[in-house]
Design a protein around this motif. Structure first.
Motif, PDB file in Angstrom:
ATOM      1  N   SER A   1       3.805   0.195  -7.894  1.00  0.00           N
ATOM      2  CA  SER A   1       2.941   1.351  -7.713  1.00  0.00           C
ATOM      3  C   SER A   1       1.538   0.980  -7.266  1.00  0.00           C
ATOM      4  CB  SER A   1       2.842   2.154  -9.019  1.00  0.00           C
ATOM      5  OG  SER A   1       4.096   2.622  -9.426  1.00  0.00           O
TER       6      SER A   1
ATOM      7  N   LEU B   1       5.517  -1.420 -12.847  1.00  0.00           N
ATOM      8  CA  LEU B   1       4.495  -0.633 -12.161  1.00  0.00           C
ATOM      9  C   LEU B   1       3.734  -1.407 -11.095  1.00  0.00           C
ATOM     10  CD1 LEU B   1       3.036   1.370 -15.195  1.00  0.00           C
ATOM     11  CD2 LEU B   1       4.695   2.120 -13.483  1.00  0.00           C
TER      12      LEU B   1
ATOM     13  N   TYR C   1      -2.791   8.849 -10.553  1.00  0.00           N
ATOM     14  CA  TYR C   1      -1.758   8.119 -11.292  1.00  0.00           C
ATOM     15  C   TYR C   1      -1.815   8.445 -12.778  1.00  0.00           C
ATOM     16  CZ  TYR C   1       0.499   4.950  -7.948  1.00  0.00           C
ATOM     17  OH  TYR C   1       1.268   4.412  -6.940  1.00  0.00           O
TER      18      TYR C   1
ATOM     19  N   PRO D   1       7.081   6.662 -12.987  1.00  0.00           N
ATOM     20  CA  PRO D   1       6.707   7.177 -14.299  1.00  0.00           C
ATOM     21  C   PRO D   1       7.896   7.273 -15.253  1.00  0.00           C
ATOM     22  CG  PRO D   1       5.584   8.421 -12.595  1.00  0.00           C
ATOM     23  CD  PRO D   1       6.563   7.514 -11.902  1.00  0.00           C
TER      24      PRO D   1
ATOM     25  N   TRP E   1      -0.074   1.914 -17.473  1.00  0.00           N
ATOM     26  CA  TRP E   1      -0.713   2.625 -16.361  1.00  0.00           C
ATOM     27  C   TRP E   1      -2.228   2.410 -16.376  1.00  0.00           C
ATOM     28  CZ3 TRP E   1       1.513   4.699 -12.234  1.00  0.00           C
ATOM     29  CH2 TRP E   1       2.839   5.106 -12.297  1.00  0.00           C
TER      30      TRP E   1
ATOM     31  N   ALA F   1       1.067  10.438 -14.943  1.00  0.00           N
ATOM     32  CA  ALA F   1       1.693   9.722 -16.058  1.00  0.00           C
ATOM     33  C   ALA F   1       1.468  10.441 -17.379  1.00  0.00           C
ATOM     34  CB  ALA F   1       1.160   8.290 -16.122  1.00  0.00           C
TER      35      ALA F   1
END
Length: 430
Positions: free
Chosen positions: A206, A203, A242, A40, A55, A246
């Protein structure tokens, strides 16, 4: 186009021992990994508040990816996972390439994840590099032991970890929300709109993991029924957490969101007050343990399947059948992970090189896996349409990944070289 092979009906028979909840926990552990610890801040640094769009985009991409791979896993419940699907669609050479990309990405990614957690432990308890290395080594040993005793132990452990993790993350977000301010959304895109693409590329780490649990499809009690349900539960949980972390990071921390080395610890400090390094370290350890546990389980099963199919030495094939423990493959993954950790610790380069080696490999796996789904899944159905959407999105990720794909090219050349050596030695590759 090659006709897809016949599919056995596995929906009505008990194949393995994993339940829907254990499977969902393994998914959550694979996807909701170390990205929530540090990324993040990295994404906010790259794109400011506009990183929230990156995101959101990757959360939305998770839906077609999860649908695609769970449909493939339910239709072809085999320890080879994506490698099996690519074999059916494009042949043995392509299957070996995707199998190698996944199998040899795990020994690079797992030590990096362990070092992320080790940094939190060092912040809480001191010890610097020594604590980082020892923590990472302890995590490698713990997940190896858990998987050595089979998926019943591993699945139950993952379920406990997932519940604790979800509780802790929600507590951090809820406690910090009173400190949120909408003014922290301005300026929304301080580095320009193109920076959203840079944030999305970061990301990818992630959101890698939707393919990982397909290697365990045959170990579900009812793969055709349970695997899609587990994937659906995991998409909802991962997407919610998530986005919550974020959004809270941007609204609560403001400009500091891009400079916080431990954004989760910052949220806990604001919401709860006092010294929270130990609590943040506990969260980091839980996240990392869940991720490494899921990937070790999937990679060990994959290595055994690759050995069975001739894409790796046949010595690894023991444990490739449902219900068996692939201990030889697990030992190789553990050994290579330990070597990678030792090398990066000795060179004092940190986890970043390992992250870069891992990212390109997983994007390659996604690209080949979704392309295989277009050939294997029935046309006109929801999974087939999701596969097309996922392939388009993954192609864009390939472009944004750039030179990070170099490692996957090296692995590809090595896989094809191994298959050529087998042919020269008189052992067929398929």
């Amino acid at each position: 186009m090659t006709e897809a092979p016949a599919v056995h009906d596995v929906s009505a028979q008990s194949v393995g021992r994993l339940t829907v909840w254990q499977g969902a926990a393994l998914y959550v552990g694979a996807v909701l990994g170390t990205g929530v610890i540090a990324l993040p801040a990295l994404a906010a640094r790259a794109a400011g508040p506009a990183s929230l769009l990156a995101w959101l985009g990757l959360v939305l991409l998770s839906v077609p990816l999860a649908v695609t791979f769970s449909a493939l896993g339910a239709r072809y419940p085999d320890g080879g996972g994506v490698s099996t699907y690519v074999r059916h669609a494009f042949g043995a050479r392509a299957a070996a390439v995707v199998g190698w990309c996944f199998y040899f990405a795990v020994p690079a990614g797992s030590p990096a994840a362990g070092m992320f957690a080790g940094a939190y432990a060092a912040t809480a308890f001191g010890g610097g590099r020594r604590t980082v290395a020892l923590t990472a080594a302890a995590l490698l040993i713990l997940v190896a032991v858990a998987n050595w005793f089979g998926l019943t132990v591993s699945g139950r452990l993952q379920l406990v970890l997932a519940v604790l993790l979800v509780t802790l993350l929600l507590a951090a977000v809820i406690a910090a929300l009173p400190h949120a301010h909408l003014r922290n959304l301005h300026p929304f895109a301080p580095h320009g709109w193109t920076a959203i693409g840079s944030a999305a590329a970061l990301l990818v780490w992630s959101f890698a993991g939707w393919e990982a649990i397909t290697h365990l499809a045959a170990d579900f009690r009812h793969p055709a029924r349970d695997l899609p349900r587990a994937a659906a539960l995991a998409v909802a949980v991962v997407g919610l957490l998530y986005l919550a972390v974020a959004v809270a990071g941007v609204l609560v921390l403001g400009p500091a969101a891009g400079t916080a080395d431990a954004p989760l610890a910052e949220l806990l400090a604001l919401g709860i007050g006092g010294t929270v390094q130990v609590l943040a370290a506990a969260a980091a350890l839980l996240l990392t343990l869940g991720t490494m546990n899921a990937y070790f389980a999937g990679a060990a099963r994959l290595g055994a399947a690759l050995g069975r199919d001739g894409a790796l030495p046949a010595w690894l094939a023991r444990g490739s059948d449902a219900g068996e423990v692939p201990r030889r493959s697990l030992a190789v993954v553990t050994g290579l992970s330990g070597l990678a950790l030792a090398a990066t610790t000795a060179a004092d380069v940190g986890p970043q090189p390992l992250v870069l080696l891992t990212t390109g490999s997983f994007v390659t796996v996604y690209a080949l896996g979704t392309a295989a789904a277009l050939r294997l899944l029935p046309r006109g159905g929801l999974p087939h349409r999701c596969a097309l959407l996922a392939l388009v999105a993954v192609t864009l990720l390939l472009v944004m990944t750039g030179w990070y794909l170099l490692w996957s090219l090296v692995v590809t050349a090595s896989a094809l070289g191994y298959l050529r050596w087998r042919r020269t030695a008189g052992a067929p590759a398929s």
